[in-house]
Write a protein that holds these residues in place. Structure first.
Motif, PDB file in Angstrom:
ATOM      1  N   ALA A 109       3.143 -19.370  17.089  1.00 62.51           N
ATOM      2  CA  ALA A 109       3.629 -20.435  16.230  1.00 62.51           C
ATOM      3  C   ALA A 109       5.116 -20.318  16.009  1.00 62.51           C
ATOM      4  O   ALA A 109       5.880 -21.322  15.991  1.00 62.51           O
ATOM      5  N   THR A 110       5.532 -19.102  15.741  1.00 61.12           N
ATOM      6  CA  THR A 110       6.967 -18.888  15.547  1.00 61.12           C
ATOM      7  C   THR A 110       7.774 -18.985  16.805  1.00 61.12           C
ATOM      8  O   THR A 110       9.056 -19.260  16.539  1.00 61.12           O
ATOM      9  N   LYS A 111       7.162 -18.882  18.019  1.00 59.98           N
ATOM     10  CA  LYS A 111       8.241 -19.218  18.978  1.00 59.98           C
ATOM     11  C   LYS A 111       7.755 -20.680  19.404  1.00 59.98           C
ATOM     12  O   LYS A 111       7.198 -21.004  20.364  1.00 59.98           O
ATOM     13  N   ILE A 112       8.933 -21.398  18.871  1.00 64.82           N
ATOM     14  CA  ILE A 112       8.926 -23.190  19.075  1.00 64.82           C
ATOM     15  C   ILE A 112       9.334 -23.250  20.468  1.00 64.82           C
ATOM     16  O   ILE A 112       8.910 -24.264  21.032  1.00 64.82           O
ATOM     17  N   LEU A 113      10.351 -22.844  21.092  1.00 60.61           N
ATOM     18  CA  LEU A 113      10.771 -23.251  22.266  1.00 60.61           C
ATOM     19  C   LEU A 113       9.719 -22.990  23.423  1.00 60.61           C
ATOM     20  O   LEU A 113       9.626 -23.748  24.280  1.00 60.61           O
ATOM     21  N   THR A 114       9.214 -21.601  23.483  1.00 58.19           N
ATOM     22  CA  THR A 114       8.329 -21.158  24.499  1.00 58.19           C
ATOM     23  C   THR A 114       7.161 -22.208  24.377  1.00 58.19           C
ATOM     24  O   THR A 114       6.338 -22.440  25.390  1.00 58.19           O
ATOM     25  N   ARG A 115       6.705 -22.653  23.040  1.00 59.47           N
ATOM     26  CA  ARG A 115       5.573 -23.436  22.744  1.00 59.47           C
ATOM     27  C   ARG A 115       5.892 -24.907  23.525  1.00 59.47           C
ATOM     28  O   ARG A 115       4.905 -25.639  23.913  1.00 59.47           O
ATOM     29  N   GLU A 116       6.986 -25.366  23.361  1.00 59.88           N
ATOM     30  CA  GLU A 116       7.453 -26.725  24.051  1.00 59.88           C
ATOM     31  C   GLU A 116       7.146 -26.661  25.307  1.00 59.88           C
ATOM     32  O   GLU A 116       6.442 -27.739  25.750  1.00 59.88           O
ATOM     33  N   VAL A 117       7.860 -25.891  26.056  1.00 59.79           N
ATOM     34  CA  VAL A 117       7.659 -25.539  27.440  1.00 59.79           C
ATOM     35  C   VAL A 117       6.127 -25.540  28.129  1.00 59.79           C
ATOM     36  O   VAL A 117       5.521 -25.965  28.900  1.00 59.79           O
ATOM     37  N   GLY A 118       5.492 -24.768  27.125  1.00 57.87           N
ATOM     38  CA  GLY A 118       4.163 -24.267  27.337  1.00 57.87           C
ATOM     39  C   GLY A 118       3.207 -25.764  27.362  1.00 57.87           C
ATOM     40  O   GLY A 118       2.146 -25.646  27.954  1.00 57.87           O
ATOM     41  N   PHE A 119       3.342 -26.389  26.197  1.00 57.51           N
ATOM     42  CA  PHE A 119       2.912 -27.586  26.068  1.00 57.51           C
ATOM     43  C   PHE A 119       2.953 -28.615  27.282  1.00 57.51           C
ATOM     44  O   PHE A 119       1.936 -29.257  27.713  1.00 57.51           O
ATOM     45  N   LYS A 120       4.006 -28.774  28.024  1.00 58.18           N
ATOM     46  CA  LYS A 120       4.384 -29.493  29.104  1.00 58.18           C
ATOM     47  C   LYS A 120       3.458 -28.757  30.090  1.00 58.18           C
ATOM     48  O   LYS A 120       2.629 -29.651  30.998  1.00 58.18           O
ATOM     49  N   ASN A 121       3.287 -27.347  30.288  1.00 60.65           N
ATOM     50  CA  ASN A 121       2.308 -26.983  31.383  1.00 60.65           C
ATOM     51  C   ASN A 121       0.972 -27.225  31.009  1.00 60.65           C
ATOM     52  O   ASN A 121       0.157 -27.727  32.046  1.00 60.65           O
ATOM     53  N   LEU A 122       0.580 -27.365  29.869  1.00 61.93           N
ATOM     54  CA  LEU A 122      -0.791 -27.691  29.184  1.00 61.93           C
ATOM     55  C   LEU A 122      -1.161 -29.309  29.909  1.00 61.93           C
ATOM     56  O   LEU A 122      -2.108 -29.411  30.311  1.00 61.93           O
ATOM     57  N   LEU A 123      -0.129 -30.222  29.618  1.00 61.64           N
ATOM     58  CA  LEU A 123      -0.321 -31.507  29.915  1.00 61.64           C
ATOM     59  C   LEU A 123      -0.449 -31.709  31.417  1.00 61.64           C
ATOM     60  O   LEU A 123      -1.270 -32.286  31.902  1.00 61.64           O
ATOM     61  N   LEU A 124       0.668 -31.049  32.030  1.00 60.16           N
ATOM     62  CA  LEU A 124       0.657 -31.109  33.777  1.00 60.16           C
ATOM     63  C   LEU A 124      -0.752 -30.617  34.261  1.00 60.16           C
ATOM     64  O   LEU A 124      -1.129 -31.322  35.153  1.00 60.16           O
ATOM     65  N   SER A 125      -1.230 -29.416  33.517  1.00 62.28           N
ATOM     66  CA  SER A 125      -2.153 -28.823  34.129  1.00 62.28           C
ATOM     67  C   SER A 125      -3.638 -29.645  33.948  1.00 62.28           C
ATOM     68  O   SER A 125      -4.506 -29.883  34.889  1.00 62.28           O
TER      69      SER A 125
END
Length: 176
Positions: A109-125
């Motif tokens: 949870a400390t890596k906010i920018l990586t989690r933002e882009v990863g959430f986009k990958n989660l939604l697209l998948s």
């Protein structure tokens, strides 16, 4: 003209015959403080701390200082480049979005920018998987079977039409 050492007449002399001190300036005397460089851990950052244990002696250090791992986590590099690449490559080959979604689930949870882009990958998948499931259900239950396909052989029974009766107008085939 004789050149030699300066005489007493060339020096400034006060009325009483003594040397005068220069006038004192009206500025205040301020203590010099040298510039200090920025050091890791000098800034006050709100980090989780351990509960302090009662102790019988006094030590000149803070009691609730965060752990070293927590202090270093503030300075860790949060680089979302891998997730961004997976997001863009997923447009060509959507299973990469699934890989990005799995990495999102493992990102702290400390890596906010990586989690933002990863959430986009989660939604697209999730969207691509739901579109794929809807397509397969449509093909399985709603779409008419295509002639000659394996599904067409199982979907409808073969038509049974009786063979045409020999007509009287047609001559019988010659014997051999």
């Amino acid at each position: 003209n004789i050149v030699g050492p300066p005489t007493c007449a060339s020096r400034p002399v006060a009325l009483g015959g003594r040397m005068t001190k220069p006038k004192r300036s009206t500025y205040e005397t301020v203590q010099y403080t040298p510039p200090t460089p920025q050091v890791f851990g000098a800034a006050a950052v709100d980090l989780p701390t351990q509960a302090s244990k009662p102790s019988s002696f006094s030590v000149d250090r803070p009691r609730n200082r965060p752990k070293l791992a927590d202090r270093l986590a503030v300075y860790e590099d949060d680089n979302p480049r891998c997730q961004q690449i997976l997001c863009w490559v997923g447009i060509v080959f959507p299973p990469f979005w699934l890989i990005g979604a799995l990495l999102y689930l493992r990102t702290p949870a400390t890596k906010i920018l990586t989690r933002e882009v990863g959430f986009k990958n989660l939604l697209l998948s999730a969207v691509s998987l739901s579109v794929l499931i809807v397509y397969f259900f449509y093909q399985l239950f709603i779409a008419p079977p295509v002639a000659g396909s394996v599904a067409a052989n199982f979907a409808t029974p073969a038509p049974t039409t009786p063979a045409p009766a020999p007509s009287a107008a047609a001559p019988p085939p010659p014997p051999r």
